[in-house]
Write a protein that holds these residues in place. Structure first.
Motif, short mmCIF file in Angstrom:
data_model
loop_
_atom_site.label_atom_id
_atom_site.label_comp_id
_atom_site.label_asym_id
_atom_site.label_seq_id
_atom_site.Cartn_x
_atom_site.Cartn_y
_atom_site.Cartn_z
N ARG A 1 5.25 6.84 -4.21
CA ARG A 1 4.41 5.43 -5.39
C ARG A 1 5.36 4.85 -5.26
NH1 ARG A 1 -0.27 5.24 -8.60
NH2 ARG A 1 -0.68 2.78 -7.85
N PHE A 2 6.57 4.67 -4.77
CA PHE A 2 8.04 4.25 -4.95
C PHE A 2 8.62 4.37 -4.21
CE2 PHE A 2 10.44 7.84 -6.58
CZ PHE A 2 9.24 9.18 -6.47
N CYS A 3 10.58 3.85 -4.39
CA CYS A 3 11.25 4.62 -3.17
C CYS A 3 12.69 4.55 -5.22
CB CYS A 3 12.27 3.08 -2.23
SG CYS A 3 12.73 2.02 -2.92
N SER A 4 13.79 4.79 -3.54
CA SER A 4 14.60 4.71 -5.24
C SER A 4 14.98 3.77 -5.42
CB SER A 4 15.92 5.54 -4.50
OG SER A 4 16.33 4.71 -3.23
N MET A 5 14.96 2.75 -5.17
CA MET A 5 15.66 1.41 -5.84
C MET A 5 15.28 1.16 -7.55
SD MET A 5 15.73 -2.57 -4.50
CE MET A 5 15.77 -3.89 -5.76
N CYS A 6 13.61 1.64 -7.51
CA CYS A 6 13.36 0.73 -9.34
C CYS A 6 12.64 2.19 -9.52
CB CYS A 6 12.18 0.09 -9.05
SG CYS A 6 12.46 -1.16 -8.00
N GLY A 7 12.77 3.23 -8.82
CA GLY A 7 12.57 4.58 -9.61
C GLY A 7 10.64 4.91 -9.83
N ALA A 8 9.97 5.89 -9.79
CA ALA A 8 9.09 6.10 -10.18
C ALA A 8 8.53 5.25 -11.06
CB ALA A 8 8.60 7.21 -10.58
N PHE B 1 9.62 2.30 -12.67
CA PHE B 1 9.77 1.13 -12.62
C PHE B 1 9.29 0.69 -11.33
CE2 PHE B 1 12.54 2.50 -16.30
CZ PHE B 1 12.52 0.86 -17.19
N CYS B 2 8.25 1.61 -10.81
CA CYS B 2 8.24 0.69 -9.24
C CYS B 2 7.08 -0.25 -10.31
CB CYS B 2 7.32 1.53 -8.99
SG CYS B 2 6.85 0.87 -7.03
N SER B 3 7.42 -1.90 -9.89
CA SER B 3 6.55 -2.58 -10.15
C SER B 3 5.02 -2.97 -9.06
CB SER B 3 7.36 -4.18 -9.82
OG SER B 3 7.88 -4.62 -9.09
N MET B 4 5.36 -2.51 -8.15
CA MET B 4 4.41 -2.22 -7.05
C MET B 4 3.13 -1.43 -7.30
SD MET B 4 4.82 -3.97 -3.35
CE MET B 4 5.75 -2.59 -2.95
N ARG B 5 4.05 -0.44 -7.91
CA ARG B 5 3.44 0.45 -9.31
C ARG B 5 2.76 0.35 -9.81
NH1 ARG B 5 3.32 3.69 -13.33
NH2 ARG B 5 5.28 3.62 -13.16
N GLU C 1 0.88 -1.34 0.25
CA GLU C 1 0.07 -0.20 0.10
C GLU C 1 0.63 1.48 0.10
OE1 GLU C 1 -3.73 0.00 -0.75
OE2 GLU C 1 -3.35 -1.63 -0.38
N PHE C 2 2.29 1.50 0.36
CA PHE C 2 2.93 2.43 0.05
C PHE C 2 2.63 2.82 1.55
CE2 PHE C 2 2.89 1.04 -4.87
CZ PHE C 2 4.30 0.91 -4.33
N ASP C 3 2.48 2.49 2.77
CA ASP C 3 2.56 2.80 4.19
C ASP C 3 3.51 2.56 4.18
OD1 ASP C 3 1.55 3.73 6.21
OD2 ASP C 3 -0.05 2.53 6.41
N TRP C 4 4.84 3.76 3.97
CA TRP C 4 5.14 4.00 4.23
C TRP C 4 6.00 4.05 5.97
CZ3 TRP C 4 9.43 2.25 1.10
CH2 TRP C 4 9.58 1.63 -0.21
N ARG C 5 5.60 5.05 6.41
CA ARG C 5 5.36 5.46 7.74
C ARG C 5 4.91 3.81 8.85
NH1 ARG C 5 3.18 9.01 5.75
NH2 ARG C 5 5.00 11.25 6.44
S1 SF4 Z 1 8.60 -1.75 -6.43
FE1 SF4 Z 1 11.36 -1.17 -6.46
S2 SF4 Z 1 10.41 1.27 -6.19
FE2 SF4 Z 1 8.41 0.28 -5.55
S3 SF4 Z 1 9.42 0.20 -3.72
FE3 SF4 Z 1 9.80 -1.80 -4.20
S4 SF4 Z 1 11.81 -1.57 -4.02
FE4 SF4 Z 1 10.77 0.32 -3.77
#
Ligand code: SF4
Length: 471
Positions: free
Chosen positions: A405-412, A414-418, A372-376
């Motif tokens: 709805r992303f983090c710095s790993m894949c970026g906005a 390429f975020c697979s969950m998004r 859910e991208f609930d980071w907190r």
């Molecule tokens: S899919 Fe990638 S960009 Fe999206 S939250 Fe997970 S690690 Fe971060």
């Protein structure tokens, strides 16, 4: 009267009730397990600040942290701090392995401050008193054991299983005898030409333990110190003796757990656990690691956590942590924290694999927060919230990124969950999952956040209050 005696008499003690509450099981089940010697509640009658816990294969997997000074490093203040770090990061028991100065004071301090059981190795105190291994006498040993029992130590490692006839079995080993206690006793037997005094005086030790309700942790003096030495004749000969001693202790109404290796390759870990359970009639197995390879000094919290997870899945009841400093130096605060994180992961992974009630609820709650991208929420539920938040914020520190709805790993982009969520929104696919309510979870306390079985902030407050004399 000891917990095991009361359990055998059909009595459910307050400690058993408290343990049942923490584990989410019936108190009668706890009583039966303790009566049968299949679980132990290390609870010295003099340990007033103890919050009782249980160690047994039918309960959540526990983790022990070793702390203690040596004659080259550490002070009472540092030991106090290490105890706090250990308890607040989830240690279920703490062993004080001090071998330096102020042994009595440090032990007394630990027992007074600790809500978790404290374990010791009285042989170290006996060696300090005698000056050299060959000058240790049975009288010194018994007096040190009695003193520590009176001080409130909940369990003691007693290296009674190593015998004179076992010593030649270690001749072909790559790493000889690596247990401190084992090496001291081997040296004593060779110098004095007599049998191990902890073995010959075992029944007297049982009587002391029965008086104060101290639990045996039968030491594995001949544990392998390298994968080459795993499961050899010496190790298994000692294990047979430990099985005999387990039954002697039970005859004296004393609780017993049995210590295990050491260094064991992955394909032999389950064999070790199964053999101990058979030889020792199901007495809880308390394993050190085991390290599954010898090649990674500096990373032995990882090499050993792999073996520990496998051992727990196979039936080991408690895991003694290994820190990154293993083989290299005395652990400091950060090492204690890193070692505990590795072992909490190992223990929890095994609880999931063994299908302990509610064990997976924590995982499901965190995974849902992640999706859910609930980071907190994800940070709050993390095993180490501080570290999770720090790592995330290293690249995306702004508060606005806590809703991203992303983090710095894949970026906005390429975020697979998004991408998956957007695709669901534009199609018929729905997400049908039940998110567990952790407050209602049937999981044992060790399987729910925050880390550990004790309220870290309360432990911290209590320790600070005592340190400053506020209470
Ligand atoms: S899919 Fe990638 S960009 Fe999206 S939250 Fe997970 S690690 Fe971060």
């Amino acid at each position: 009267m000891t917990q095991i005696r009361k359990a055998r008499n059909g009595v459910v003690t307050p400690a058993m009730q408290r343990v049942a509450e923490r584990e989410g099981v019936e108190s009668e089940f706890v009583r039966q397990q303790v009566a049968a010697g299949q679980a132990v509640i290390p609870a010295n009658v003099h340990h007033d600040s103890l919050d009782p816990m249980i160690i047994g294969r039918e309960f959540s997997t526990k983790v022990n942290a070793n702390i203690g000074n040596s004659d080259t490093t550490s002070s009472i203040e540092e030991e106090r701090r290490k105890l706090h770090v250990a308890v607040s990061h989830g240690a279920d028991t703490v062993m004080d392995l001090s071998t330096g100065e102020d042994l009595d004071r440090i032990r007394e301090d630990n027992v007074e401050r600790s809500p978790v059981p404290i374990g010791t190795v009285p042989l170290y105190g006996a060696l300090k008193q005698a000056g050299s291994p060959e000058d240790i006498t049975p009288e010194i040993l018994l007096s040190v054991i009695e003193k520590q029992a009176e001080q409130g130590v909940d369990y003691m490692t007693i290296h009674a299983g190593i015998l004179m006839e076992h010593l030649p079995l270690t001749d072909g080993r790559v790493t000889g005898i690596v247990s401190r206690g084992g090496s001291i006793l081997a040296s004593w037997m060779e110098a004095n030409g007599e049998q191990n005094p902890l073995f010959t005086h075992f029944e007297e030790i049982c009587e002391i333990f029965a008086e104060h309700d101290v639990t045996f942790s039968l030491g594995d003096s001949l544990r392998p110190g390298s994968v080459a030495d795993a499961c050899d004749e010496a190790q298994y000969a000692e294990l047979d003796t430990l099985g005999e001693l387990t039954r002697v202790a039970w005859d004296h109404d004393v609780q017993v757990m049995v210590e295990g290796p050491g260094h064991v390759p992955m394909h032999k870990v389950a064999e070790n656990v199964e053999r101990q359970q058979e030889v020792c009639d199901g007495a809880p197995f308390y394993v050190l690691g085991p390290l599954v390879t010898d090649i990674a000094p500096g990373y032995d919290h990882i090499t050993s956590a792999i073996g520990a997870a496998m051992a727990a899945e196979a039936g080991a009841a408690m895991l003694c942590y290994v820190t990154p400093k293993e083989h290299l130096g005395l652990p400091e605060e950060k090492d204690v924290k890193d070692g505990l994180a590795a072992y909490r992961i190992a223990a929890h992974s095994a609880d999931i694999a063994n299908d302990r009630p509610g064990a997976r609820d924590w995982d499901d709650a965190l995974s849902s927060a992640r999706y859910e991208f609930d980071w907190r929420e994800q940070f709050d539920l993390a095993l180490d919230p501080e570290r999770a938040r720090e790592f995330h914020d290293q690249s995306l520190p702004g508060d606005n990124y806590k809703d991203a709805r992303f983090c710095s790993m894949c970026g906005a982009e390429f975020c697979s969950m998004r991408i998956d969520q957007d695709a669901r929104d534009g199609s018929e696919r729905e997400r049908n999952v039940e998110i567990p309510d952790l407050d209602e979870s049937r999981a044992a306390e060790v399987n729910r956040p925050p880390v550990g079985t004790h309220d870290a902030s309360a432990a911290a407050d209590r320790i600070v209050e005592r340190a400053t004399g506020d209470d």
